[in-house]
Design an enzyme around this catalytic site. Structure first.
Site: not given
Length: 502
Positions: A173, A244, A292, A353
């Site tokens: 990132e 997310y 992610e 995670q």
């Protein structure tokens, strides 16, 4: 009652389903490592202090490649701190999560854990506070058999054979202002290209992931990918995506449709990568590592961030321990559907995670481990999706969302394996109405059986907790039927279902 008609045909394939699509992510963050996977005093602890109850759950989850050690953590991490005698390892300040890192678990210990769970290591290098030399030192330590200072150091530290790491992430990132060592796209692209070239001089067989945008809402999204790939296109194999999702202000309909946003994200990154390919007149294709992705209630973290005193650096504090509901699980299932529908270009992905930290598995120190609701769509998909991802022709009623407008009420993905078994993954995004789904399989040889298992509940906010670890479990859908080569099934509202046709 809403309606959805699906048509599948063996001639219309998306691409092979890479097993790396079902990867995970372990970061030195909160209670993920310590009191999560590693708790030497726990009744189930085995050799190395790893909890065997957690190991069994991770194996059941079915994660393949596991990205490590971060995440934001990696941008201030010195890999040398985590090798050698444990009692001689330094304690360091973790600037990313305002914690103290003891380094009791490092590269060797984590690989030992991976050997126990049967997963492959995907290793990230620090391009925040460090750079080219440290990355070359690490790949020499990890992948060179013997005869050099770093490889012999590994052998002296107890691992005779190389780690043989194939997948490497070039930082994390780096577009984010929160990242230690944050850089511009131009500066990062130049550094990543140098590091990639040097790492390939050590090991020509590695697969390298360059940092894409941290999310689709970043102000530099698109231009970041283009600039970075202009520098690195010839030297890397993947560009990363991170995303997310959470329910905002009771807007369940938009939340369930999060897969539509992920779909747009993937299409935009593919278009940008292919633009750079065209400009360079390259025969090479860059794929996506969606390394992610998850449901994360990050507004809760934003409210908590900074609550530690400036002189308080706790070890393994409770951070990001979201409790997941049925609605969260259905959304995770919808995101998996999107990943499968892009199996031609998304060939690596990591659920972020695994344990305690925005995780499908939770633990208590000295106590139990249990499955969160989000555990089930991932484990069921990893266990059954394989072979080839098929294009799904979908004709469905729509639902209205405030974030994404009109979206199909039903989301679907399908795979077929070498034995001819068809797996369908179905999400009903409708908040109140069941959906009747008809699947036309007339392009395939005759099938005789159809079974379905899914996640739904009368209360979409039902969750599993320490006190009620089995409140939510997968259940059989008894409405599925097959006649000729047509399958019908009724999906409850707010549900996700895995359907097998054999």
């Amino acid at each position: 009652m809403t309606r959805a008609d699906l048509t599948l045909h063996p001639s219309f394939a998306v691409g092979p389903v890479d097993r790396r699509l079902f990867g995970g992510f372990v970061e030195h963050l909160g209670r993920h490592i310590y009191d999560g996977i590693h708790e030497p005093g726990h009744p189930t602890a085995g050799p190395g202090g790893f909890r065997r109850d957690v190991i069994e759950l991770v194996k059941e989850l079915g994660v393949t490649t596991i990205r490590y050690p971060g995440g934001n953590f990696v941008s201030n991490h010195r890999w040398e701190d985590g090798v050698g005698p444990v009692d001689q390892r330094p304690r360091r300040l973790d600037l990313a999560w305002h914690s103290t890192e003891t380094n009791r678990v490092g590269l060797h210990e984590f690989q030992d854990w991976l050997d126990l769970v049967g997963s492959e290591l995907m290793l990230a290098v620090n391009l925040g506070t460090r750079g080219l030399q440290e990355a070359v030192d690490l790949i020499e330590y990890a992948n060179v058999p013997s005869g050099t200072t770093r490889s012999d150091q590994r052998r002296a530290n107890g691992r005779e054979e190389p780690f043989g790491v194939t997948m490497w992430c070039l930082g994390n990132e780096m577009d984010g202002p929160w990242q230690v060592g944050h850089r511009t796209a131009d500066d990062y692209g130049k550094l990543a290209a140098q590091v990639a070239k040097a790492m390939r001089l050590v090991d020509t067989g590695v697969k390298l992931v360059v940092c894409g945008s941290s999310n689709r809402d970043m102000p530099t999204f698109g231009t970041w990918e283009r600039t970075v790939l202009e520098h690195t296109y010839d030297d890397v194999d993947y560009i990363s995506c991170h995303a997310y999702y959470q329910e905002h202000d009771g807007d369940l309909a938009s939340f369930l449709a999060s897969g539509a946003d992920m779909d747009a994200f993937i299409r935009a990154v593919v278009a940008t990568a292919d633009h750079v390919r065209a400009v360079k007149r390259s025969a090479k294709r860059i794929d996506i590592s969606f390394d992610e992705w998850n449901v994360w209630y990050f507004t809760r973290w934003n409210a908590q961030e900074g609550t530690f005193a400036i002189d308080e650096w706790p070890v393994a504090p409770r951070l990001l321990e979201d409790v997941y509901t049925v609605a969260d699980a259905v959304t995770v299932g919808g995101l998996l559907i999107t990943l499968l529908n892009h199996a031609d270009r998304v060939t690596s992905a990591s659920l972020a995670q695994l344990v305690n930290v925005i995780a499908p598995i939770m633990t208590e120190p000295g106590g139990p481990a249990w499955r969160q609701t989000t555990f089930f769509p991932f484990s069921l998909t990893s266990a059954s999706a394989g072979g080839t991802s098929l294009a799904v022709h979908l004709d469905a009623d729509t639902v209205t969302t405030s974030r994404y407008g009109e979206v199909p009420a039903v989301a679907a993905a399908a795979t077929v394996d070498d034995h001819g078994t068809i797996r369908l993954f179905l999400q009903n995004r409708d908040v109140t109405a069941p959906a009747t789904v008809t699947v036309d399989l007339n392009g395939f040889p005759a099938h005789s059986s159809a079974t379905a298992t899914g996640i739904w509940d009368d209360d979409p906010y039902a969750a599993n907790t320490r006190d009620e670890p089995d409140r939510v479990r997968p259940r059989a859908n008894e409405t599925v039927a097959i006649s000729g080569n047509v399958v019908t099934i009724t999906l409850p509202p707010v549900s996700w279902t895995a359907l097998t046709v054999a």
